[in-house]
Scaffold this motif. Structure first.
Motif, PDB file in Angstrom:
ATOM      1  N   MET A   1       0.429  -1.390   0.245  1.00  0.00           N
ATOM      2  CA  MET A   1       0.098   0.008  -0.149  1.00  0.00           C
ATOM      3  C   MET A   1       0.922   1.264  -0.045  1.00  0.00           C
ATOM      4  O   MET A   1       2.020   1.084   1.358  1.00  0.00           O
ATOM      5  N   LEU A   2       0.768   1.971  -1.011  1.00  0.00           N
ATOM      6  CA  LEU A   2       1.048   3.174  -1.167  1.00  0.00           C
ATOM      7  C   LEU A   2       1.278   4.388  -0.004  1.00  0.00           C
ATOM      8  O   LEU A   2      -0.220   4.183   0.391  1.00  0.00           O
ATOM      9  N   ARG A   3       1.967   5.535   0.711  1.00  0.00           N
ATOM     10  CA  ARG A   3       1.757   6.412   1.743  1.00  0.00           C
ATOM     11  C   ARG A   3       1.699   7.559   1.215  1.00  0.00           C
ATOM     12  O   ARG A   3       2.700   7.489  -0.256  1.00  0.00           O
ATOM     13  N   ILE A   4       0.567   7.864   1.032  1.00  0.00           N
ATOM     14  CA  ILE A   4       0.313   8.893  -0.078  1.00  0.00           C
ATOM     15  C   ILE A   4       0.238  10.598   0.728  1.00  0.00           C
ATOM     16  O   ILE A   4      -0.433  10.612   2.013  1.00  0.00           O
ATOM     17  N   GLU A   5       0.678  11.498   0.390  1.00  0.00           N
ATOM     18  CA  GLU A   5       0.097  12.934   0.680  1.00  0.00           C
ATOM     19  C   GLU A   5       0.004  13.920  -0.230  1.00  0.00           C
ATOM     20  O   GLU A   5       1.062  14.090  -1.588  1.00  0.00           O
ATOM     21  N   ILE A   6      -0.906  14.650   0.272  1.00  0.00           N
ATOM     22  CA  ILE A   6      -1.075  15.775  -0.698  1.00  0.00           C
ATOM     23  C   ILE A   6      -0.577  16.944   0.148  1.00  0.00           C
ATOM     24  O   ILE A   6      -1.911  17.004   0.689  1.00  0.00           O
ATOM     25  N   ARG A   7      -0.368  17.895  -0.754  1.00  0.00           N
ATOM     26  CA  ARG A   7       0.035  19.039  -0.079  1.00  0.00           C
ATOM     27  C   ARG A   7       0.493  20.375  -1.146  1.00  0.00           C
ATOM     28  O   ARG A   7       1.023  20.536  -2.498  1.00  0.00           O
ATOM     29  N   LYS A   8       0.251  21.528  -0.585  1.00  0.00           N
ATOM     30  CA  LYS A   8       0.510  22.657  -2.147  1.00  0.00           C
ATOM     31  C   LYS A   8       3.100  22.410  -2.147  1.00  0.00           C
ATOM     32  O   LYS A   8       3.276  21.732  -1.077  1.00  0.00           O
ATOM     33  N   ALA A   9       2.858  22.721  -3.550  1.00  0.00           N
ATOM     34  CA  ALA A   9       4.072  22.378  -3.660  1.00  0.00           C
ATOM     35  C   ALA A   9       4.944  23.172  -3.488  1.00  0.00           C
ATOM     36  O   ALA A   9       4.747  24.882  -3.079  1.00  0.00           O
ATOM     37  N   VAL A  10       6.463  23.059  -2.679  1.00  0.00           N
ATOM     38  CA  VAL A  10       7.322  23.979  -2.363  1.00  0.00           C
ATOM     39  C   VAL A  10       8.735  24.181  -4.182  1.00  0.00           C
ATOM     40  O   VAL A  10       8.137  23.675  -4.832  1.00  0.00           O
ATOM     41  N   GLU A  11       9.265  24.727  -4.218  1.00  0.00           N
ATOM     42  CA  GLU A  11      10.182  25.567  -5.425  1.00  0.00           C
ATOM     43  C   GLU A  11      11.503  24.553  -5.698  1.00  0.00           C
ATOM     44  O   GLU A  11      11.565  24.811  -5.954  1.00  0.00           O
ATOM     45  N   THR A  12      11.647  23.840  -4.349  1.00  0.00           N
ATOM     46  CA  THR A  12      12.470  23.554  -4.934  1.00  0.00           C
ATOM     47  C   THR A  12      11.939  21.609  -5.974  1.00  0.00           C
ATOM     48  O   THR A  12      12.502  20.772  -5.630  1.00  0.00           O
ATOM     49  N   GLU A  13      10.650  21.316  -5.391  1.00  0.00           N
ATOM     50  CA  GLU A  13      10.141  20.661  -6.633  1.00  0.00           C
ATOM     51  C   GLU A  13       9.516  20.600  -8.588  1.00  0.00           C
ATOM     52  O   GLU A  13       9.011  19.820  -8.698  1.00  0.00           O
ATOM     53  N   ALA A  14      10.122  21.719  -8.126  1.00  0.00           N
ATOM     54  CA  ALA A  14       9.672  22.778  -9.603  1.00  0.00           C
ATOM     55  C   ALA A  14      10.252  21.883 -11.026  1.00  0.00           C
ATOM     56  O   ALA A  14       9.098  21.620 -11.617  1.00  0.00           O
ATOM     57  N   ILE A  15      11.947  21.788 -10.015  1.00  0.00           N
ATOM     58  CA  ILE A  15      11.817  20.832 -11.827  1.00  0.00           C
ATOM     59  C   ILE A  15      11.297  19.190 -11.963  1.00  0.00           C
ATOM     60  O   ILE A  15      11.199  18.746 -13.159  1.00  0.00           O
ATOM     61  N   LYS A  16      11.174  18.537 -10.610  1.00  0.00           N
ATOM     62  CA  LYS A  16       9.931  17.255 -10.730  1.00  0.00           C
ATOM     63  C   LYS A  16       9.212  17.574 -11.393  1.00  0.00           C
ATOM     64  O   LYS A  16       8.266  16.402 -12.423  1.00  0.00           O
ATOM     65  N   ILE A  17       8.056  18.942 -11.037  1.00  0.00           N
ATOM     66  CA  ILE A  17       7.164  18.974 -11.602  1.00  0.00           C
ATOM     67  C   ILE A  17       6.825  19.037 -13.742  1.00  0.00           C
ATOM     68  O   ILE A  17       6.592  18.523 -13.719  1.00  0.00           O
ATOM     69  N   LEU A  18       7.627  19.465 -13.534  1.00  0.00           N
ATOM     70  CA  LEU A  18       8.478  20.286 -14.962  1.00  0.00           C
ATOM     71  C   LEU A  18       8.291  18.561 -15.629  1.00  0.00           C
ATOM     72  O   LEU A  18       7.785  18.585 -16.831  1.00  0.00           O
ATOM     73  N   GLU A  19       9.414  17.842 -14.907  1.00  0.00           N
ATOM     74  CA  GLU A  19       9.489  16.761 -16.209  1.00  0.00           C
ATOM     75  C   GLU A  19       8.101  15.864 -15.872  1.00  0.00           C
ATOM     76  O   GLU A  19       7.795  15.130 -17.363  1.00  0.00           O
ATOM     77  N   ILE A  20       7.180  15.692 -14.742  1.00  0.00           N
ATOM     78  CA  ILE A  20       5.808  14.880 -14.817  1.00  0.00           C
ATOM     79  C   ILE A  20       5.460  15.187 -16.143  1.00  0.00           C
ATOM     80  O   ILE A  20       4.756  14.876 -17.135  1.00  0.00           O
ATOM     81  N   LEU A  21       5.193  17.118 -15.968  1.00  0.00           N
ATOM     82  CA  LEU A  21       3.581  17.855 -17.119  1.00  0.00           C
ATOM     83  C   LEU A  21       4.749  17.465 -18.832  1.00  0.00           C
ATOM     84  O   LEU A  21       3.823  16.681 -19.635  1.00  0.00           O
ATOM     85  N   ARG A  22       5.160  18.136 -18.510  1.00  0.00           N
ATOM     86  CA  ARG A  22       6.392  17.177 -20.185  1.00  0.00           C
ATOM     87  C   ARG A  22       6.483  15.494 -20.375  1.00  0.00           C
ATOM     88  O   ARG A  22       5.619  15.615 -21.560  1.00  0.00           O
ATOM     89  N   SER A  23       6.692  15.128 -19.735  1.00  0.00           N
ATOM     90  CA  SER A  23       6.712  13.852 -20.020  1.00  0.00           C
ATOM     91  C   SER A  23       5.038  13.021 -20.286  1.00  0.00           C
ATOM     92  O   SER A  23       5.369  12.478 -20.951  1.00  0.00           O
ATOM     93  N   VAL A  24       3.771  13.549 -19.436  1.00  0.00           N
ATOM     94  CA  VAL A  24       3.066  13.040 -19.764  1.00  0.00           C
ATOM     95  C   VAL A  24       2.257  14.162 -20.536  1.00  0.00           C
ATOM     96  O   VAL A  24       1.400  13.366 -21.749  1.00  0.00           O
ATOM     97  N   ALA A  25       2.667  15.499 -21.091  1.00  0.00           N
ATOM     98  CA  ALA A  25       2.386  16.077 -22.866  1.00  0.00           C
ATOM     99  C   ALA A  25       2.662  14.890 -23.639  1.00  0.00           C
ATOM    100  O   ALA A  25       2.140  14.956 -24.718  1.00  0.00           O
ATOM    101  N   VAL A  26       3.815  14.809 -23.446  1.00  0.00           N
ATOM    102  CA  VAL A  26       4.456  13.355 -24.640  1.00  0.00           C
ATOM    103  C   VAL A  26       3.376  12.543 -25.056  1.00  0.00           C
ATOM    104  O   VAL A  26       3.245  11.870 -25.854  1.00  0.00           O
ATOM    105  N   TRP A  27       3.640  12.177 -23.796  1.00  0.00           N
ATOM    106  CA  TRP A  27       2.436  10.859 -23.425  1.00  0.00           C
ATOM    107  C   TRP A  27       0.960  10.705 -24.468  1.00  0.00           C
ATOM    108  O   TRP A  27       0.939   9.797 -25.010  1.00  0.00           O
TER     109      TRP A  27
END
Length: 177
Positions: A1-27
């Motif tokens: 079972m996955l341990r899930i946390e949902i919250r507002k993003a912080v600036e240090t996470e911007a690169i990972k968010i960018l990677e997810i958005l770009r990869s999903v756009a390509v998919w």
């Protein structure tokens, strides 16, 4: 079972968010007609600005960012007729492909609905390309189509909303941010 946390993003996470958005756009682009996102349309500066404005939410699964979405107070482009404060608007809901098929988008949608309801909004709204499979995901999460599909900036778009109702007691128990 996955341990899930949902919250507002912080600036240090911007690169990972960018990677997810770009990869999903390509998919998504490889999945068929109805392109709405371009991988090149995402940039680190915009994502950082949205994080600073507290408009980016992340879902972490076992400590890793697995999904993200934009949560905005208004959307004049897609909902110009909306009354102020009646709805919260979602954009760019994306789940990292390595976490696909686990129901994380539904968890994000339910979190956003609770967040919007706690803030006193009557609706949770979004727009998407009218691909049947994608629209069905939102319908299964309690959304319904609003009006006919419309063309905005050359893109055909389905508009959907989830009715939340209002509860004064809920405003004091907002989701953890």
């Amino acid at each position: 079972m996955l341990r899930i946390e949902i919250r507002k993003a912080v600036e240090t996470e911007a690169i990972k968010i960018l990677e997810i958005l770009r990869s999903v756009a390509v998919w998504l682009d490889s999945e068929g007609p109805g392109k709405l996102w371009s991988a090149a349309s995402f940039d680190l500066f915009e994502i950082t600005q949205k994080i600073r404005a507290a408009e980016v939410v992340v879902l972490k699964a076992d400590g890793e960012i697995a999904a993200c979405m934009y949560v905005e107070q208004s959307d004049d482009a897609f909902w110009p007729e909306a009354n102020p404060r009646e709805a919260l608007y979602l954009h760019k809901l994306a789940v990292a492909r390595s976490f696909g098929g686990l129901g994380l988008s539904r968890i994000m949608l339910d979190w956003a609905a609770q967040y919007a309801k706690c803030a006193g909004h009557q609706f949770l709204r979004l727009d998407c390309t009218p691909r049947p499979k994608l629209v069905q995901i939102y319908i299964d999460a309690g959304f319904s189509r609003v009006g006919e599909d419309i063309v905005i900036a050359g893109f055909l778009v389905a508009r959907l909303q989830r009715t939340l109702g209002r509860s004064a007691s809920m405003r004091s128990t907002s989701p953890i941010l």
